[in-house]
Write an enzyme that holds these catalytic residues in place. Structure first.
Site, mmCIF file in Angstrom:
data_model
loop_
_atom_site.group_PDB
_atom_site.id
_atom_site.type_symbol
_atom_site.label_atom_id
_atom_site.label_comp_id
_atom_site.label_asym_id
_atom_site.label_seq_id
_atom_site.Cartn_x
_atom_site.Cartn_y
_atom_site.Cartn_z
ATOM 1 N N SER A 1 2.978 -0.223 3.989
ATOM 2 C CA SER A 1 3.843 -0.188 2.926
ATOM 3 C C SER A 1 5.270 -0.892 3.159
ATOM 4 C CB SER A 1 4.239 1.420 2.349
ATOM 5 O OG SER A 1 5.225 1.428 1.438
ATOM 6 N N LYS B 1 -1.648 6.840 3.052
ATOM 7 C CA LYS B 1 -0.878 5.936 2.177
ATOM 8 C C LYS B 1 -1.170 5.982 0.644
ATOM 9 C CE LYS B 1 0.998 1.907 0.884
ATOM 10 N NZ LYS B 1 0.240 1.154 -0.039
ATOM 11 N N HIS C 1 1.405 8.655 -0.366
ATOM 12 C CA HIS C 1 2.510 8.012 -0.186
ATOM 13 C C HIS C 1 2.771 7.429 -1.629
ATOM 14 C CE1 HIS C 1 4.797 4.004 0.083
ATOM 15 N NE2 HIS C 1 5.430 4.465 1.015
ATOM 16 N N ASN C 2 1.834 6.522 -1.960
ATOM 17 C CA ASN C 2 1.778 5.774 -3.391
ATOM 18 C C ASN C 2 1.817 6.790 -4.661
ATOM 19 O OD1 ASN C 2 1.487 3.697 -1.649
ATOM 20 N ND2 ASN C 2 0.087 2.668 -2.955
ATOM 21 N N GLU D 1 5.158 7.905 -4.588
ATOM 22 C CA GLU D 1 5.837 6.596 -5.276
ATOM 23 C C GLU D 1 5.896 6.667 -6.886
ATOM 24 O OE1 GLU D 1 5.038 2.855 -2.871
ATOM 25 O OE2 GLU D 1 4.610 1.982 -5.001
#
Ligand code: 2AM
Length: 471
Positions: free
Chosen positions: A129, A183, A186-187, A190
């Site tokens: 990222s 990940k 995480h997204n 986000e």
């Protein structure tokens, strides 16, 4: 010719930037791309003395690598990854390592891990990222898979990653597909944070009639607050200030309001539903993007379902309530994400170290925010879930919930949709409700499907013939 410490396949901008970053840390890098022209252009225009070796067929690429060989794939997620893994097999030997640095779906990573293992090779699925800038100057790296594989590239990855006070933004996260899973979450977080920011922007322009420049000022103020200081708030200010030189207007006003997505947010919501973990702020942010894509239909419907046309005059007294509402939406998103990670850690045997995940998100990545320092601390000292209910955060929620309620009320009254902010509010309101109306749901289920229910006044499982005295 001296052999290379690592090879990178895929010379789109992320691959190019990561190759330059690693080479600038002193490691020799071999590069390859399906279309040779891209490699050639990269080498001619961007490589300025860095130890980068362009190669133009796979066997030349593999021959350029020192043993055990380390190959990082920076190609489009999906078929390209499978194609390259298969194409590499004949050239690699026992103990060599393949790393997939794309946004692969974690189930694909589990499958690839087995395929690679069957060839006696090592595999890492690694989330990266930080966008193009991060790849060049230090991203946040989320590798998972074979630990022996990580040890082969530890020095390279930890030097290439962003650095924060307590170390590099890279750590071995665990076995299997956990790197890509982390990940993905995480997204998902986000998506929620971006949507909440966009909703505050929407309120400011629609209810208070503020222009992009004035809203930029407000985001600049937000970014100076410790609980909101973050990469996403910072870039929002910059985006809002940017003027299109041709049109002489803020560029943001000229951009079509139809959000696109590549899948990581949707996967987060899907997995959360599968595992039964409530992630409403994340999920509704994915829904918001989907709904935005129906631009033509929205334009048509707007002609006959008009919104309230009232406006309010702006008062700086609203700055803090808006900031607090945004902060709570961000906290809800992190709470949802870490709850999901905690559950997945057990369900998929990832054995995740949650404070370490917060730590490697403190620098380099799109989620970087001062708040992560406190999240790391809360996860280290308290195992209460969700995160917002820890000692570290519960007072914030109590203090700021009225602000979130006020901002959501404003949206409802003025007809501005706030899917992320209002989901965050419902999330907090639900968790803080010792009593929810699920008693009625259970009664309905028992009425039409004899699904049974439990009672609060006695032990056991019950069924009622509701039609008898309830019609
Ligand atoms: P290309 O330059 O040959 O298109 C991002 O799209 C990167 O993934 C690029 O390096 C691109 O290579 C590569 N890529 C995309 N699809 C691919 C495929 N099916 N096979 C190999 N490489 C692919």
């Amino acid at each position: 010719m001296e052999s290379c410490a690592i090879g990178i396949i895929g010379m789109a901008v992320m691959g190019q930037n990561f190759a330059l970053n690693i080479a600038r840390k002193g490691f020799r890098v071999a590069v390859f791309n399906r279309t040779p022209k891209r490699t050639q252009e990269f080498y001619q225009t961007r490589v300025k003395g860095e130890p980068i070796r362009p190669t133009y067929d796979l066997s030349e690429f593999v021959r350029a690598l020192e043993r055990p060989r380390k190959v990082l794939l920076m190609v489009k997620a999906g078929e390209a990854v499978d194609e390259f893994i298969k194409a590499l097999f004949p050239f690699l030997e026992k103990g060599d390592l393949i790393i997939d640095g794309g946004n692969s779906f974690f189930r694909d990573t589990d499958r690839r891990l087995k395929e690679v293992e069957s060839q006696k090779l090592l595999f890492l699925g690694m989330g990266i990222s930080g966008g193009e800038y991060g790849a060049l100057y230090g991203p946040s790296l989320m590798p998972g898979g074979h630990k022996e594989g990580y040890e082969l590239v530890q020095d390279i990855l930890e030097k290439a990653a962003a650095q924060v006070d307590d170390g590099p933004c890279c750590t071995y996260l665990g076995p299997g597909s956990c790197g890509h899973f982390v990940k993905m979450v995480h997204n998902g977080i986000e998506y929620a944070f971006m949507e909440a920011i966009a909703e505050i922007y929407d309120l400011l322009r629609k209810v208070f009639g503020l222009q992009a420049e004035a809203i930029a000022e407000i985001f600049s103020t937000f970014n100076a607050l410790p609980h909101l200081n973050s990469y996403l708030v910072e870039i929002t200010e910059k985006v809002l200030r940017y003027r299109d030189s041709e049109a002489g207007e803020p560029l943001v006003d000229l951009i079509l309001d139809a959000a696109e997505q590549k899948g990581t947010g949707k996967w987060t919501a899907q997995v959360a539903l599968d595992l039964g973990i409530p992630t409403p702020t994340i999920t509704h942010s994915v829904v918001a993007r989907s709904l935005s894509s129906f631009k033509n239909e929205r334009t048509r419907i707007a002609q006959y379902l008009s919104s309230p046309s009232k406006t309010l005059s702006w008062s700086p007294d609203l700055l803090i309530p808006l900031a607090d509402a945004l902060y709570l939406a961000e906290l809800a998103a992190f709470s949802e994400g870490f709850h999901l990670l905690c559950e997945a850690s057990q369900a998929f045997n990832y054995n995740l170290n949650l404070p370490e995940i917060a730590r490697i998100w403190k620098g380099g990545c799109i989620l970087r925010a001062l708040l992560l320092e406190r999240i790391q601390k809360a996860l280290l000292t308290d195992d209460v879930f969700p995160l917002f209910a820890t000692q570290e955060f519960r007072r914030d929620v109590e203090e700021k919930l009225p602000a979130l309620r006020k901002v959501c009320t404003l949206g409802m009254e003025y007809g501005v949709p706030l899917p992320a902010l209002s989901s965050a509010l419902a999330y907090f309101d639900s968790w803080r409700s010792a009593s929810l109306p699920a008693n009625l749901i259970q009664a309905q289920r028992d009425y039409f499907g004899a699904h049974t229910y439990r009672r609060i006044d006695k032990e056991g499982v019950f069924h009622t013939e509701w039609g008898v005295n309830g019609l």
